[in-house]
Structure formats: C-alpha cells, structure tokens
Scaffold this active site. Structure first.
Site: not given
Ligand SMILES: [Zn+2]
Length: 219
Positions: A146, A148
């Site tokens: 991830d 983000r």
C-alpha cells in the site's frame, strides 16, 4: 500484516494546496452534490484530487459528518471489472451520504493500484491469477502493498474545517491516519460488499488477512 506509522504535523508541512475550485454543483444518480478539485504539491510533486460533498454547513454544528476517503480504481469505477469491491464501496458511500443528508467524499485519482499505478495493478492481477495474494503480488513486483498517502485526505478535510467524522471504511490505516492528525473518528461505518463471487471474495479475504481490514471472520 503491515503495521502503519502514524502521521505527524512535521510530514503534513510538506503538503500545500496550490489551487482549488469549490462548490461546483453536480447531479448524479444518487442526488445533488457539490464538487471541488485541488492541485496539491508534496515534496515538489503536484497531483490533483477531488471532493464531493453536500450540506456541510447545515451539518457542521452537529458533527460527526459522514466521510469517505476513496481511492481511484479505473478498472472497477469505470469498466465495472469484477476483481474488487471499489465501485461498490464508492456507490454505497454516495448512497449513504445522500441518505444522511450531508457528508464528504474525497476521491484520489493518484491512489490507483494502491498508489503504485495502473501498470503495477494489471501486473498484480496477472500474478494473482497464478495464485498469489494481493500483498504477495505487490511484493513480488518490488512494491509495497500500500503506497497511498492519506495525508492528502487530511489536507482536504482540514481545508473544509472538518473535525469530527463517521468514517465509511474497513481500512484501519484510514482511521489511524485521520486520528493521528487530530480528526476525531466518532464512528466507523463498515462497507462490506455482499457477494458470492469467488474472485471478489478472494480479494476481500486478502484485504482482511494481509492488510488487517475489518471484515467479519466468516467472510
Ligand atoms: Zn478496485
């Protein structure tokens, strides 16, 4: 399972809204909303982000406000691909905001493929078809599961003075991101897609087992 660091005020100082347009009325199948777009710089890189919201002023004196932090998923949102629950979560969030009469959805086009982009995403699909989980696929591509940055969401929520939220999410990192930056998450509304589709179920289980998403145990 990945354990996330909390964000800090030090980090958010690298973020700046360079330009914004707010309160543009739009209508869609869910109802009437206002839309905003932002150009945000972070460490010299400029990206664009969207927000869709309704009736903030009438809700403001009585928080919490329903809030959704939504990552772009072109394959799901635009092409309706049955590999993930992204489009369902987006639809459900807009429905929830409309039925609540107020709410805020942040949409991050740069969060495609968990922040690693479309090429990485399609490569990961290929690997997943050969038996790897989402996390394994990303790792085998040399990427983090991830990538983000939810500080973009915090910057936008702060810009609108949003302090107390009920967060539509299964993702503990989103809860932690907001809390670590002083936004009070009064309630978490889970978004669990009702599905019997084996491919989507596999993806949901992978989000639960690899990323700690808050799904029921019997998924
Ligand atoms: Zn998706």
């Amino acid at each position: 399972m990945i354990l996330y660091e909390a964000y800090s005020e030090e980090e958010i100082r690298h973020y700046a809204i360079l330009e914004k347009v707010t309160d543009v009325p739009i209508r869609n199948r869910y109802g009437e909303f206002l839309m905003a777009a932002f150009r945000i710089s972070c460490h010299g890189l400029i990206t664009e982000h969207l927000a869709l919201y309704k009736d903030l002023n009438s809700n403001m004196p009585k928080p919490p406000l329903p809030v959704r932090i939504n990552s772009a998923c072109v394959t799901g949102d635009v092409f309706g691909c049955y590999r993930c629950d992204c489009k369902w979560q987006l639809d459900e969030s807009l429905r929830y905001i409309e039925s609540s009469g107020a709410g805020f959805l942040v949409y991050h086009p740069t969060h495609e493929g968990r922040g690693s982009g479309l090429v990485a995403k399609l490569k990961s699909y290929d690997l997943m078809d050969n038996g790897l989980s989402t996390a394994q696929a990303f790792r085998s591509l040399g990427l983090v599961e991830d990538n983000r940055q939810f500080l973009f969401s915090v910057v936008i929520l702060r810009e609108f003075g949003i302090t107390n939220v009920e967060l539509l999410t299964n993702n503990p990192q989103k809860i932690r991101a907001l809390q670590s930056m002083g936004i009070v998450v009064e309630k978490v509304i889970p978004l669990v897609m009702p599905t019997q589709d084996p491919q989507i179920l596999k993806y949901l289980r992978s989000k639960r087992d690899d990323m700690g998403h808050l799904f029921p145990g019997d998924l």
